[in-house]
Design a protein around this motif. Structure first.
Motif, short mmCIF file in Angstrom:
data_model
loop_
_atom_site.label_atom_id
_atom_site.label_comp_id
_atom_site.label_asym_id
_atom_site.label_seq_id
_atom_site.Cartn_x
_atom_site.Cartn_y
_atom_site.Cartn_z
N SER A 40 0.69 -1.16 -0.02
CA SER A 40 -0.09 -0.04 -0.10
C SER A 40 0.84 1.33 0.08
CB SER A 40 -0.86 0.05 1.24
OG SER A 40 -0.11 0.07 2.38
N LEU A 41 2.07 1.06 0.61
CA LEU A 41 2.95 2.25 0.41
C LEU A 41 3.38 2.64 -0.80
CD1 LEU A 41 4.51 4.52 1.95
CD2 LEU A 41 6.20 2.85 2.28
N SER A 42 3.82 1.33 -1.63
CA SER A 42 4.34 1.67 -3.03
C SER A 42 3.12 2.11 -3.73
CB SER A 42 5.03 0.59 -3.64
OG SER A 42 4.19 -0.45 -3.59
N ASN A 43 1.86 1.99 -3.58
CA ASN A 43 0.94 2.37 -4.23
C ASN A 43 0.25 3.83 -3.93
OD1 ASN A 43 0.56 0.39 -6.37
ND2 ASN A 43 -0.21 -1.10 -5.08
N SER A 44 0.72 4.10 -2.76
CA SER A 44 -0.03 5.37 -2.38
C SER A 44 0.73 6.64 -2.98
CB SER A 44 0.45 5.64 -0.77
OG SER A 44 2.02 5.78 -0.57
N LEU A 45 0.17 7.72 -2.57
CA LEU A 45 0.81 8.94 -3.22
C LEU A 45 2.14 9.05 -3.35
CD1 LEU A 45 -0.19 11.44 -4.61
CD2 LEU A 45 -0.44 12.83 -2.60
N ALA A 46 2.62 8.81 -2.09
CA ALA A 46 4.13 9.01 -1.73
C ALA A 46 5.02 7.87 -2.82
CB ALA A 46 4.52 8.89 -0.24
N THR A 57 11.11 4.50 6.70
CA THR A 57 10.34 4.13 5.21
C THR A 57 10.99 2.89 4.55
OG1 THR A 57 10.20 6.64 5.26
CG2 THR A 57 9.60 5.44 3.23
N LEU A 58 12.24 3.03 4.52
CA LEU A 58 12.74 1.85 3.67
C LEU A 58 12.50 0.46 4.58
CD1 LEU A 58 16.46 2.93 2.59
CD2 LEU A 58 14.45 2.80 1.19
N SER A 59 12.41 0.38 5.81
CA SER A 59 11.95 -0.76 6.28
C SER A 59 10.69 -1.36 6.20
CB SER A 59 12.46 -0.81 7.91
OG SER A 59 11.76 0.28 8.52
N ILE A 60 9.68 -0.27 6.01
CA ILE A 60 8.21 -0.51 5.57
C ILE A 60 8.32 -1.12 4.24
CG2 ILE A 60 6.20 0.28 5.03
CD1 ILE A 60 6.52 2.48 7.23
N ILE A 61 8.93 -0.59 3.31
CA ILE A 61 9.12 -0.90 1.98
C ILE A 61 9.42 -2.36 1.58
CG2 ILE A 61 9.89 -0.64 -0.43
CD1 ILE A 61 9.90 2.65 0.05
N HIS A 62 10.70 -2.58 2.67
CA HIS A 62 11.16 -3.78 2.65
C HIS A 62 10.57 -5.09 3.25
CE1 HIS A 62 14.45 -3.08 -0.16
NE2 HIS A 62 14.72 -1.90 0.30
N GLY A 63 9.32 -4.65 3.61
CA GLY A 63 8.51 -5.49 4.46
C GLY A 63 8.89 -5.74 5.81
N ILE A 64 9.42 -4.78 6.52
CA ILE A 64 9.72 -5.29 7.71
C ILE A 64 9.00 -3.90 8.53
CG2 ILE A 64 11.68 -5.26 9.55
CD1 ILE A 64 13.49 -5.67 6.99
N GLY A 65 8.21 -4.49 9.28
CA GLY A 65 7.36 -3.44 10.08
C GLY A 65 8.25 -2.48 10.57
N ALA A 66 7.76 -1.17 10.63
CA ALA A 66 8.46 0.09 11.03
C ALA A 66 8.92 -0.18 12.43
CB ALA A 66 7.78 1.34 10.83
N GLY A 67 10.10 -0.10 12.83
CA GLY A 67 10.59 -0.14 14.31
C GLY A 67 10.70 -1.53 14.91
N ASP A 68 9.70 -2.47 14.54
CA ASP A 68 9.70 -3.93 15.29
C ASP A 68 10.75 -4.84 14.73
OD1 ASP A 68 6.42 -4.57 13.95
OD2 ASP A 68 8.67 -4.83 13.05
N GLY A 69 11.32 -4.50 13.71
CA GLY A 69 12.09 -5.54 13.06
C GLY A 69 13.53 -5.59 13.63
N GLY A 70 14.01 -4.47 13.90
CA GLY A 70 15.46 -4.43 14.43
C GLY A 70 16.29 -3.95 13.25
N ASP A 71 17.33 -3.17 13.26
CA ASP A 71 17.97 -2.62 12.19
C ASP A 71 18.76 -3.86 11.38
OD1 ASP A 71 17.04 -0.35 12.98
OD2 ASP A 71 19.08 0.31 14.23
N GLU A 72 19.25 -4.83 12.12
CA GLU A 72 20.03 -5.68 11.30
C GLU A 72 19.07 -6.56 10.31
OE1 GLU A 72 22.83 -6.90 10.17
OE2 GLU A 72 23.37 -5.57 11.72
#
Lengths: 686, 150
Positions: A543-549, A586-601
């Motif tokens: 949905s992010l990649s289909n949104s306005l942004a 934003t990149l972590s959302i696009i890469h299918g890792i929920g923002a914040g909960d996946g951890g940076d690694e």
């Protein structure tokens, strides 16, 4: 000749709550006038406390502080005009201050009285301004400040004689210790309630009317007055200051001590600010997850959690750093050290066409460009101030650090030394480009060279904690109101842009979801929950990649292709305009890792393995380097633009700033990408 | 009203003797290449003052805005300036305060070297040179009579 309007004065001064009854316009206005470094701010803070705020004098970018004071039960609007040495048209501040005293400023009443502050340790110099202020003909009360310090160094001043010379009451006070403040209030209220007109001393009026150099006549007058009113012992003026200055203004020792002091200052700021920043981050993320768990899922919850709470948190995270920066700068300014810092850095800075005074703002820009731009007010000359403001965002602010961390992790995973080198390189690139741009600006649109240094080096004094705290609160408030509201609006706007238009979950996510349902019915709840999460992440990414942004990211893909970026990075760049570090989430959302909960690694792993639509890896070293260069140089911070607009008074300069930085970032990133591709290609072949 | 029993400080307490060279030497010796002293009146540029030496400011040769800027800070004809630290920027003591001043500004300020002794250096407030009219050192522009202010 102005006398105070009678209807206000005949109002009996009802002690206590008279202040709330009187309409604001009927408040008596008293202007506080004094030289810089004479303790004006301290006196203002004592009289008004927290009932003060900073505002631009209408129609200008010059600040004044306004505050309510209660003097003998009478509510008074106190105006703290900028500190100045004279009321001649030497600088915009002095011109505006004169206009304010004459009541020539729109929407600002002419002050009924002037509270003139003189530094008792150095009245001769202060008498230049005093003479000009008395000549304005407003009822004036003179506060002779720093009497405790004067007494300690054996200076005796005959206040009565001085009063006769100036034609107005003189009260000896010490704003630092609070000595003499009640007497000063008394004298002020007496002066306000007596309607006798101001008598100009004869010598002074002779001084104003004579031809020739007006300054010279005034200084001659000041010297005569000083001779008649003050007695001081022979001997060194201030042995402490002399001794300290022998080290602190030394060509080599001075620079070394400057670097040492600045190092301690920033080490303190970063280490202390870390705790409140982390606490704020934690508080907002827990509030967000609490709301997610309690509120029904839907757009409104999303607006609250991602838009508003995320936005407010994003603002507040910077607040501790900004507050601490201004707290310590105010302490340093109070001691008198900042003037010395300007002297020792002047020679270095002038080579790139900047004055010494711009060093501290530019150093502050390494924390955040916003306080740096706010702090550039200490630069006297407008051209110098503009150059400083224009180059400040090139320096590596702390919002860039998460981006650098991400990119170095992609470039050189688990190689701390190389990572450190990349960080140093990024900082150096920022500093070098800032100096280079300053040079170019000096030779092009802001022609000229830095205003040659001329600065008073006041005696060293113990800093005033109260002033520092009030400055901190005041600057923090300005940041929250001016930058905060904008950051909030931008983050809500970006939330909307990345949420709408909505799209149906992708078939892949639907399939995973069905799989999860099957597993759940088979009793494997753990696996099912994992799959559900996966499905959810796939849906948000889609949905992010289909949104306005997302569409914007796709739309700018052709433009950023030469830099080695694809649409995913495009979305990241679009979203990072609220604050640079947003690109990471934003990149972590696009890469299918929920923002914040996946951890940076997890994000880095996913990014390393992600491939574009034609199967080639997206985050090649060349792309990462190019993105790093882009983030060093690009102006991706709308709040900075807003603050630059506030400080320069027009949109012209922030627009120029945005344009030149974008062009610079784009071309440098393009060169980096092309060069790096070549290097890595030959490296791979060889 | 000076404290009569106050400590009398020797003029050279702060600066070693060798730093305060006699007037004649400073007037003729060319310690700096750009040093251009007028033999008669000892008119030099402000940046050519010796450390600890005092100069009576005579003339400013600057653009209007710079001129006003300097004058407001006390670098104004009739004031005395002591050089406290050489270099660019240099540090001067004028009217009781220290002032950091860029050399390019100091070069445009003409001062008249004050005659020793330099006791005024210890006293931060300048003591004006009382001078008979016609004596060498009278500035080119006619000066306002000193007594008129009192």
């Amino acid at each position: 000749m102005t006398t105070v309007s009678l209807d206000v004065l005949e109002d009996p001064p009802d002690s206590g709550n008279g202040q709330s009854k009187r309409p604001v316009s009927q408040d008596l206005t008293v202007a506080l006038v004094g030289n810089p470094n004479c303790g004006k701010t301290t006196l203002f803070n004592i009289l008004t406390g927290l009932r003060a705020h900073t505002a631009n004098i209408s129609g200008t970018t010059i600040e004044q502080r306004l505050g309510k004071a209660t003097i003998d039960g009478q509510a008074i609007q106190l105006i703290d005009l900028p500190g100045m040495y004279s009321l001649s048209d030497t600088s915009p501040e002095q011109k505006i201050a004169r206009q304010a005293l004459m009541g020539e400023i729109k929407n600002q009443p002419k002050p009924q009285a002037v509270l003139l502050l003189l530094d008792a340790t150095n009245i001769q110099r202060n008498l230049l301004l005093a003479g000009q202020a008395v000549e304005l003909g407003l009822p004036t009360v003179v506060a002779l400040n720093m009497c405790d310090l004067a007494q300690r160094s054996g200076i005796q001043i005959d206040t009565e004689a001085l009063g006769t010379e100036l034609g107005c009451p003189v009260v000896a006070i010490s704003a630092r210790t609070g000595e003499g403040i009640p007497q000063l209030c008394n004298a002020l209220s007496q002066r306000l309630s007596s309607d006798e007109s101001h008598v100009m001393p004869q010598a002074l009026s002779a001084c104003a009317s004579c031809g020739g150099c007006p300054f010279r006549a005034r200084f001659d007058w000041a010297e005569e007055v000083d001779k008649r009113c003050a007695r001081r012992p022979m001997g060194q003026h201030d042995p402490m200051t002399e001794a300290a200055d022998r080290v602190l203004t030394h060509p080599l020792l001075g620079v070394a001590s400057f670097l040492g002091i600045m190092f301690v200052l920033f080490a303190l700021i970063f280490s202390v600010a870390d705790y409140p920043s982390n606490a704020i981050e934690w508080a907002f993320s827990s509030l967000g997850s609490f709301l997610v768990n309690t509120l029904p899922p839907g757009d409104l919850t999303s607006l609250f959690v991602d838009g508003i709470i995320g936005g407010v948190g994003g603002v507040l995270v910077f607040l501790p750093q900004i507050c601490l920066l201004f707290f310590f700068l105010s302490l340093l300014e109070d001691t008198g050290y900042l003037a010395r810092a300007a002297v020792v850095t002047d020679r270095l800075m002038r080579r790139v066409g900047l004055p010494g005074a711009s060093f501290v703002p530019l150093l502050s820009a390494h924390a955040c460009a916003i306080p740096a731009i706010m702090a550039s007010r200490i630069i006297e000359n407008r051209r110098d101030r503009l150059v400083t403001i224009l180059v400040a965002p090139l320096l590596t602010c702390s919002a860039r650090l998460p981006v650098y961390t991400m990119l170095t992790a992609l470039l050189v995973p688990s190689q701390p030394i190389k990572a450190a080198l990349i960080f140093v390189g990024a900082y150096t690139l920022g500093i070098a480009s800032a100096l280079l741009v300053a040079l170019v600006l000096n030779r092009s649109i802001l022609k000229g060279k830095a205003n040659p240094l001329l600065i008073e080096l006041p005696s060293y004094k113990p800093p005033n904690l109260r002033n520092a705290l009030l400055t901190m609160i005041d600057r923090g408030r300005v940041f929250l109101v001016k930058a905060g509201t904008v950051i909030l609006m931008v983050s809500i706007g970006l939330w909307a842009a990345s949420t709408y238009p909505k799209s149906a979950p992708p078939p892949q996510a639907v399939a995973v979801q069905q799989q999860a349902v099957q597993l759940e019915s088979a009793g494997q709840t753990d696996d099912a929950a994992q799959l559900r999460l996966q499905a959810q992440n796939l849906t948000t990414a889609h949905s992010l990649s289909n949104s306005l942004a997302g569409r914007l990211g796709h739309a700018i893909e052709p433009a950023i292709k030469p830099l080695g970026y694809d649409w995913r990075i495009g979305i990241g760049i679009v979203s990072s305009f609220a604050a640079r570090e947003v690109i990471v989430s934003t990149l972590s959302i696009i890469h299918g890792i929920g923002a914040g909960d996946g951890g940076d690694e997890m994000l880095y792993q996913s990014m390393r393995h992600s491939v574009s639509d034609n199967g080639t890896p997206i985050y090649t070293p060349a792309t990462c380097l190019s993105l790093l260069v882009f983030f060093v140089l690009a102006m991706q911070c709308l709040p900075t633009s807003i603050v630059a607009r506030r400080e320069t008074g027009t949109w012209k300069w922030p627009a120029l700033q945005f344009t030149y930085m974008t062009v610079l970032a784009y071309s440098a990133a393009w060169i980096t990408f092309q060069a790096a591709t070549q290097v890595f290609a030959t490296g791979a072949v060889g | 009203m000076y404290p009569p029993s106050g400590p009398k400080v020797s003029p050279n307490m702060f600066w070693p003797n060798f730093l305060i060279s006699p007037l004649k030497t400073s007037g003729t010796a060319s310690s700096t290449p750009k040093f251009q002293a007028d033999e008669e009146t000892c008119l030099i540029q402000l940046d050519n003052l010796q450390l600890g030496q005092c100069g009576l400011i005579q003339q400013l040769d600057l653009s209007d805005s710079e001129d006003k800027r300097l004058r407001t800070m006390g670098i104004c004809p009739g004031r005395r300036a002591w050089l406290v630290r050489r270099g660019d920027p240099m540090i001067l003591k004028i009217m009781g305060t220290r002032i950091g001043l860029a050399a390019e500004l100091a070069q445009r300020v003409t001062v008249e070297v004050c005659a020793p002794p330099y006791e005024g250096f210890q006293d931060p407030l300048p003591i004006r040179l009382e001078r008979e009219p016609g004596e060498p050192g009278e500035p080119k522009e006619p000066r306002k009579s000193r007594e008129s202010g009192t």
